[in-house]
Design an enzyme around this catalytic site. Structure first.
Site, PDB file in Angstrom:
ATOM      1  N   SER A   1       0.836  -1.203   0.000  1.00 14.86           N
ATOM      2  CA  SER A   1       0.000   0.000   0.000  1.00 14.86           C
ATOM      3  C   SER A   1       0.869   1.251   0.000  1.00 14.86           C
ATOM      4  O   SER A   1       2.056   1.209   0.361  1.00 14.86           O
ATOM      5  CB  SER A   1      -0.880   0.007   1.250  1.00 14.86           C
ATOM      6  OG  SER A   1      -1.549   1.236   1.420  1.00 14.86           O
TER       7      SER A   1
ATOM      8  N   TYR B   1      -1.897  -0.685  10.186  1.00 12.87           N
ATOM      9  CA  TYR B   1      -1.959  -0.892   8.742  1.00 12.87           C
ATOM     10  C   TYR B   1      -0.637  -0.491   8.079  1.00 12.87           C
ATOM     11  O   TYR B   1      -0.102  -1.218   7.241  1.00 12.87           O
ATOM     12  CB  TYR B   1      -3.115  -0.074   8.166  1.00 12.87           C
ATOM     13  CG  TYR B   1      -3.453  -0.380   6.734  1.00 12.87           C
ATOM     14  CD1 TYR B   1      -4.146  -1.537   6.392  1.00 12.87           C
ATOM     15  CD2 TYR B   1      -3.085   0.490   5.709  1.00 12.87           C
ATOM     16  CE1 TYR B   1      -4.469  -1.820   5.069  1.00 12.87           C
ATOM     17  CE2 TYR B   1      -3.402   0.217   4.381  1.00 12.87           C
ATOM     18  CZ  TYR B   1      -4.099  -0.946   4.072  1.00 12.87           C
ATOM     19  OH  TYR B   1      -4.407  -1.224   2.760  1.00 12.87           O
TER      20      TYR B   1
END
Length: 303
Positions: free
Chosen positions: A148, A161
């Site tokens: 990501s 995350y």
């Protein structure tokens, strides 16, 4: 009119190849399954949302089949992988796409929800690759881990995350050097904010949706799903070592050392009020409800 990606130099056909995709019930996973199947691939959909995956497989037709499995479970992954090999005859490409996210600050976020993100998003990639790797080695195939933009830009409220996705990048870089002599290629993808269930549910959060909306410029922009699918599909066809969605994410890597202090400065005016609002939200809804976002997140944390 021919698909422009089929004209790219250095591409490899996926016609007849077996592609295993985790987290294939919706979003990027489902989209890639449909696109690769349209190119003649046989796609194995692996994940928790069995009913949704069956719908995806039904849309694709006989070249797709779904297996229910939790990527944090060795037994479930081994059974699913065994089923894929028995049904399709082997595995050429593995796309470790399964991922969830939570919303919350470290000091107040639900502890179990926080840790589940790392378990799914990081350890799930390791377990998926470890279980399927013997079959990919046999066919000198390709492994792709979905990381990501969060691996590069570490925003407040996303500590778990960001840590997991940065770990996925580092893991993939190490693995690439380990298996190159075996004929296996390893890629890592860095999508920015893409209009998927995960992002839309985070945007709907009463506290952290507003915090994300305040991100400046390209870093805060949300792109249509097709933008990600275009870049990812092209990267898979080239067996790319890195896939940036969109390309400016790759340029951002050049400035990594400068990003943390810039983010800290930008957060000074936003985090204090968000911290207070997060505590109020937890008081009203409970820590778990405040933390969990998206269908995938609820499926991974139920029970």
């Amino acid at each position: 009119m021919a698909n422009p990606f089929s004209l790219l130099s250095g591409t490899k056909k996926v016609d007849g190849k077996v592609v295993l995709i985790t987290g294939a019930a919706r979003g990027i996973g489902a989209g890639l399954a449909e696109r690769l199947a349209a190119r003649g691939a046989k796609v194995a959909l692996v994940g928790l949302e069995a009913e949704e995956q069956q719908k995806v497989a039904g849309r694709i037709g006989p070249n797709a089949r779904a297996w229910e499995a939790d990527v944090t479970s060795w037994d479930a992954l081994e059974q699913a992988t065994k089923g894929v090999v028995e049904h399709f005859g082997g595995i050429d490409i593995v796309i470790a796409n399964a991922g969830i996210a939570t919303a919350g600050f470290v000091r107040s976020v639900d502890r179990a929800a926080f840790e589940k993100v790392i378990e799914v998003d990081l350890l799930g990639v390791w377990r998926t690759f470890r279980v399927t790797l013997p079959h990919v080695i046999e066919r000198k195939g390709y492994l792709l881990a979905i990381s990501s933009l969060a691996a590069i830009t570490h925003a407040p409220g996303m500590a778990n995350y960001a840590a997991a996705k940065a770990g996925v990048e580092a893991f993939s870089n190490s693995l690439r050097a380990e298996v190159a002599h075996l004929g296996v290629k390893v890629g890592v993808a860095h999508p920015t904010w893409i209009r998927t269930d995960l992002v839309e549910s985070a945007d709907a959060h009463p506290v952290f949706g507003k915090l994300r909306a305040s991100m400046p410029g390209l870093i805060g922009k949300t792109y249509p799903l097709d933008v990600a699918l275009d870049d990812l599909e092209a990267g898979i066809l080239k067996r790319a070592r890195t896939i940036h969605v969109p390309r400016w994410v790759g340029a951002l890597k050049l400035f990594r050392a400068f990003l943390p202090p810039i983010i800290e400065i930008g957060s000074r005016s936003r985090v204090p009020s968000a911290d207070k609002a997060a505590l109020a939200d937890i008081e009203a809804r409970g820590a778990f409800e405040s933390a969990v976002t998206g269908h995938g997140g609820r499926a991974a944390t139920k029970g």
